[in-house]
Design a protein around this motif. Structure first.
Motif, PDB file in Angstrom:
ATOM      1  N   ARG A  55       0.827  -1.207   0.000  1.00  0.00           N
ATOM      2  CA  ARG A  55       0.000   0.000   0.000  1.00  0.00           C
ATOM      3  C   ARG A  55       0.863   1.261   0.000  1.00  0.00           C
ATOM      4  NH1 ARG A  55      -4.511  -1.951   4.487  1.00  0.00           N
ATOM      5  NH2 ARG A  55      -5.715  -3.293   3.097  1.00  0.00           N
TER       6      ARG A  55
ATOM      7  N   GLN B   7      -6.402  -2.353  -6.757  1.00  0.00           N
ATOM      8  CA  GLN B   7      -6.229  -1.462  -5.614  1.00  0.00           C
ATOM      9  C   GLN B   7      -6.195  -0.010  -6.070  1.00  0.00           C
ATOM     10  OE1 GLN B   7      -2.344  -0.510  -3.512  1.00  0.00           O
ATOM     11  NE2 GLN B   7      -3.300  -1.751  -1.922  1.00  0.00           N
TER      12      GLN B   7
ATOM     13  N   ASN C  10      -5.051   3.437  -4.316  1.00  0.00           N
ATOM     14  CA  ASN C  10      -4.277   3.834  -3.139  1.00  0.00           C
ATOM     15  C   ASN C  10      -3.823   5.277  -3.304  1.00  0.00           C
ATOM     16  OD1 ASN C  10      -2.690   3.895  -0.814  1.00  0.00           O
ATOM     17  ND2 ASN C  10      -0.928   2.988  -1.837  1.00  0.00           N
TER      18      ASN C  10
ATOM     19  N   SER D 243      -2.335   7.516   3.933  1.00  0.00           N
ATOM     20  CA  SER D 243      -2.671   6.621   2.829  1.00  0.00           C
ATOM     21  C   SER D 243      -4.109   6.157   3.012  1.00  0.00           C
ATOM     22  CB  SER D 243      -1.730   5.408   2.831  1.00  0.00           C
ATOM     23  OG  SER D 243      -2.199   4.388   1.975  1.00  0.00           O
TER      24      SER D 243
END
Length: 776
Positions: A105, A634, A636, A612
């Motif tokens: 991440r 994802q 992010n 984040s």
């Protein structure tokens, strides 16, 4: 015969010999992996909470790559792992960074020195690798990628997550063998790199209570880069051997003993080749800015480096002397599992790991003829001892894991022969800038000895309480006590630096203790649904940095507040998952590059706060008969804080963080169909999409690699019972040129000498080849 040739010969003999044994029995029995799959059906079991559980019951964001997926996607190294999940990026360069190089991440280790704990823990067969990672992976059974702080159970090196690797275990009462070969030839059918990958393994039963599994892998890669000075392609070799002994002397006691040896050699690969030419066309730009055509010509002029081309393939480079690096790892572990009752068990995990990194010669030169920066005759030794003892209880309404952990780690940089202070070729120790083959050195030979010792003590507990038929509460705490001692000494002393006449910059001791943990709730209205939410507190201990004046200082501990909301659903043979996350990082440990004279020097620092947030979705399972999929996406958003100044003095505030694509999609898929009663055809694909990625902390857009796709695939035939297989493969079909990292180059001490890149086969260059293997 060379040692490398002996290894290839030995492994080829193993392959040929085992094939002779395998031929008559390939259809007679199932392999261990297939038998296990038949027994478990489509259920995926994980050990994300240090006990075996059905994935649907685990209230954590976990991605799983099975043995079958790892094989078809040709996952042989840490770099390859970033293709199995959108959350993971790997930023390794030379033989594997000591801190791992993993980012989950967008959060990873931002400082590469031995006193800094990893952000993404690498755990192999229950053993934390810590700051002694190695690039090679082989004979794997499963990889679990745990996202978010996992320090409660996995410790201080897991502040961003865990790569939990399980290798193939011995099987009682069965004799089995497997082997495979991947081959690619540079220049054949479009392959830009040559490659040999040979795997072999054997499972031997030892009476009724024991079994031994021995596995090995040899990997050789040639031609990723080419020296225009020597006319030679570079060669990278990895070799590993592992033995696992399983003993079950009683129904209550299980013993697993592991021993592993691995080595990596890099012959001729340069330290970041020039991939992007200087961006000015005028001979000289504004003061302190670009040099333009002068520096471009220095690379391509026949009287200089004489590179045929400067492009993002980063294939060509020049050097005064070929670089030669060698890494060696030894690892030993003993895991004892004792069942005290049907519900209660105790586990002991003891491990010792040693890593040696030799830089016999590393050439940093870019332009010829000119004095060359180089590192000579330097050895780095690291070793770690760890002991974990834990008690586990699994009841009808209450589960817990509790225990203690001890780890001792030592790193020392020492000479690999040579003479302190000598500028003579063959005698230089450490870093210098010297005339090729001569004794004139504008920057005299200097060696920096760094000794780092740290000790960790921890107590931990993690529990799940079933408060109703459909609701459970889970959580845990970990108490860490940490001490690090670092001593830096330079020979001969650097004038003006801190310390006495012997060049000692000093000894710095840092100590810290911390309580971290997590708490959450899980809602399971039926066996095929799990909705969960949690809060986790992440922790990474302090470290020691050195400023350009040679003074030691403390890098403050890094802490995280992470919130998670997620869900999993089983629909037929497919499991769907999704989660939303928010992570606040305080005192993020990072580093910046500063000029000291004409040299670019890295200096550690803390970034006050980084945030984040985003979401992830995934699907894994068999969509239709013969068609399996593991896919994920994802989003992010992780950015530099407002006003953050990059290494080039530009404002990076609000821009996407290093090595952290805002959007990433991964797909691993295979479709198979019968051709005859005993043969089936298969086709597989491994796709990765990334939005643009910042590869250096610089505001210059040239350091941001644009959005792109990486396409890998294969097709072939195989025995329907898994006895043998034959296929062709391609990695990086469309010749994408994404490197693992960018580095600014300089010319005459000024900032624009172009941009250097670290290429990776299959990521920066295309690989095309054939595969063959068997298992019984």
């Amino acid at each position: 015969m060379s040692f490398s040739a002996m290894k290839v010969g030995l492994l080829s003999s193993v392959f040929t010999g085992t094939a002779m044994f395998a031929a008559p029995a390939a259809h007679g029995q199932d392999g261990p992996a297939e038998a296990e799959q038949q027994e478990q059906g489509s259920t995926i079991y994980v050990t994300a909470r240090k006990r075996e559980e059905d994935l649907i019951d685990v209230p954590l964001p976990v991605t799983v790559a099975t043995q079958e997926q790892l094989n078809r996607d040709q996952v042989y190294s840490l770099n390859d792992l970033q293709r199995i999940t959108p959350a993971l990026e790997i930023s390794q360069t030379s033989g594997g960074e000591s801190n791992g190089g993993g980012r989950l991440r967008g959060v990873g280790t931002g400082v590469f020195n031995p006193s800094v704990a990893s952000s993404v823990a690498l755990v192999i067969d229950q053993v934390p690798v810590g700051n002694m990672s190695f690039p090679q992976l082989f004979d794997m059974a499963q990889v679990e990628v745990l996202r978010g702080p996992q320090g409660t159970l996995f410790g201080q090196g897991a502040s961003a997550g865990v790569l939990n690797v399980t290798t193939r275990a011995p099987v009682l009462g069965e004799f089995g063998m497997n082997a495979s070969v991947d081959w690619a030839d540079k220049g054949t059918v479009g392959s830009e790199v040559g490659e040999w990958v040979i795997n072999a393994g054997v499972n031997v039963p030892l009476g009724q209570i024991g079994a031994l599994r021995v596995a090995t892998q040899f990997k050789e890669e040639t031609g990723l880069q080419h020296s225009v000075t020597t006319g030679q392609d570079n060669v990278i070799q990895d070799w590993g051997l592992r033995g696992r002994l399983l003993l079950e002397p009683s129904d209550a006691l299980t013993i697993n003993l592991n021993a592993e040896y691995a080595q990596n050699t890099s012959d001729g690969q340069t330290f970041f080749a020039v991939a992007i030419a200087p961006n000015a066309t005028t001979p000289f730009g504004p003061p302190g800015a670009t040099i333009g055509g002068i520096s471009t010509g220095a690379y391509t002029d026949p009287a200089g480096c004489a590179m045929p081309v400067i492009d993002e393939r980063a294939e060509f480079y020049c050097e005064n002397d070929p670089s030669y690096l060698r890494t060696e790892v030894q690892a030993y572990s003993a895991v004892f599992d004792l069942d005290l009752s049907d519900d209660l068990s105790v586990t002991s995990v003891t491990s010792y790991r040693a890593r040696r990194f030799d830089q016999e010669h590393r050439d940093f030169s870019r332009i010829l003829p000119a004095p060359a920066a180089q590192q000579n005759l330097t050895r780095e030794d690291a070793n770690g001892l760890s002991q974990e003892l834990r008690l586990s209880y699994v009841g009808d309404t209450f589960d817990f894991v509790a225990g203690g952990f001890y780890q001792d780690f030592e790193f020392d940089r020492i000479p690999l022969g040579g003479v302190f202070g000598s500028n003579l070729p063959g005698e230089r120790v450490g870093f210098s800038v010297c005339n090729p083959g001569g004794t004139f050195c504008p920057v005299g030979n200097q060696f920096t000895d760094e000794l780092t010792e740290n000790r960790t003590l921890a107590l931990f507990a993690d529990a799940t309480v079933q408060v109703s038929e459909v609701v459970s509460i889970f959580g845990g705490l970990r108490l860490d006590d940490y001490k690090n001692t670092t001593t830096v000494q330079t020979f001969p002393a650097i004038p003006g630096n801190a310390g006495g006449p012997n060049g000692t910059a000093g000894t710095f001791v840092t100590e810290d203790s911390n309580i971290s943990g997590r708490i959450g709730v899980s809602f399971q209205p039926n066996p095929d649904t799990n909705i969960f939410a949690s809060y986790s507190r992440g922790y990474k201990p302090p470290a020691v940095g050195t400023n350009p004046a040679g003074q030691l200082f403390q890098l403050e501990p890094e802490k995280a507040n992470a919130f998670e909301l997620g869900a999993r659903f089983n629909i037929g043979d497919v499991q769907l998952s999704g989660n939303v996350f928010y992570n606040e990082l305080l005192d993020f440990q990072s580093q910046t590059s500063v000029f000291v004279g004409t040299a670019l020097v890295s200096q550690p620092l803390n970034i006050d706060q980084i945030e984040s947030y985003g979401f992830e979705v995934g699907a894994v399972g068999e969509i239709l008969p013969g068609w399996v999929v593991n896919a994920g996406y994802q989003f992010n958003n992780i950015t530099f804080p407002s006003g953050y100044v990059g290494d080039d003095g530009g404002n990076l505030g609000g821009t996407q963080f290093l090595n952290a694509p805002r959007h990433k999609f991964t797909l691993s898929s295979e479709f198979s169909t019968p051709v005859t009663e005993s043969i089936e055809f298969f086709v597989n694909a491994n796709l990765v999409y990334k939005s643009d990625v910042l590869l250096a902390a610089r505001a210059d857009d040239r350091f941001r690699y644009p959005a792109h796709e990486l396409i890998n695939g294969g097709l072939g035939i195989r025995d329907a019972d898994g006895g043998w297989n034959l296929s062709v493969f391609v990695r990086n079909l469309t010749e994408e040129r994404e490197p693992t990292a960018y580095l600014a180059s300089t010319f005459a001490g000024r900032p624009d000498g172009g941009i250097r890149a670290w290429p990776v086969a299959g990521l920066t260059a295309r690989v095309v080849g054939i595969r063959a293997g068997f298992e019984f």
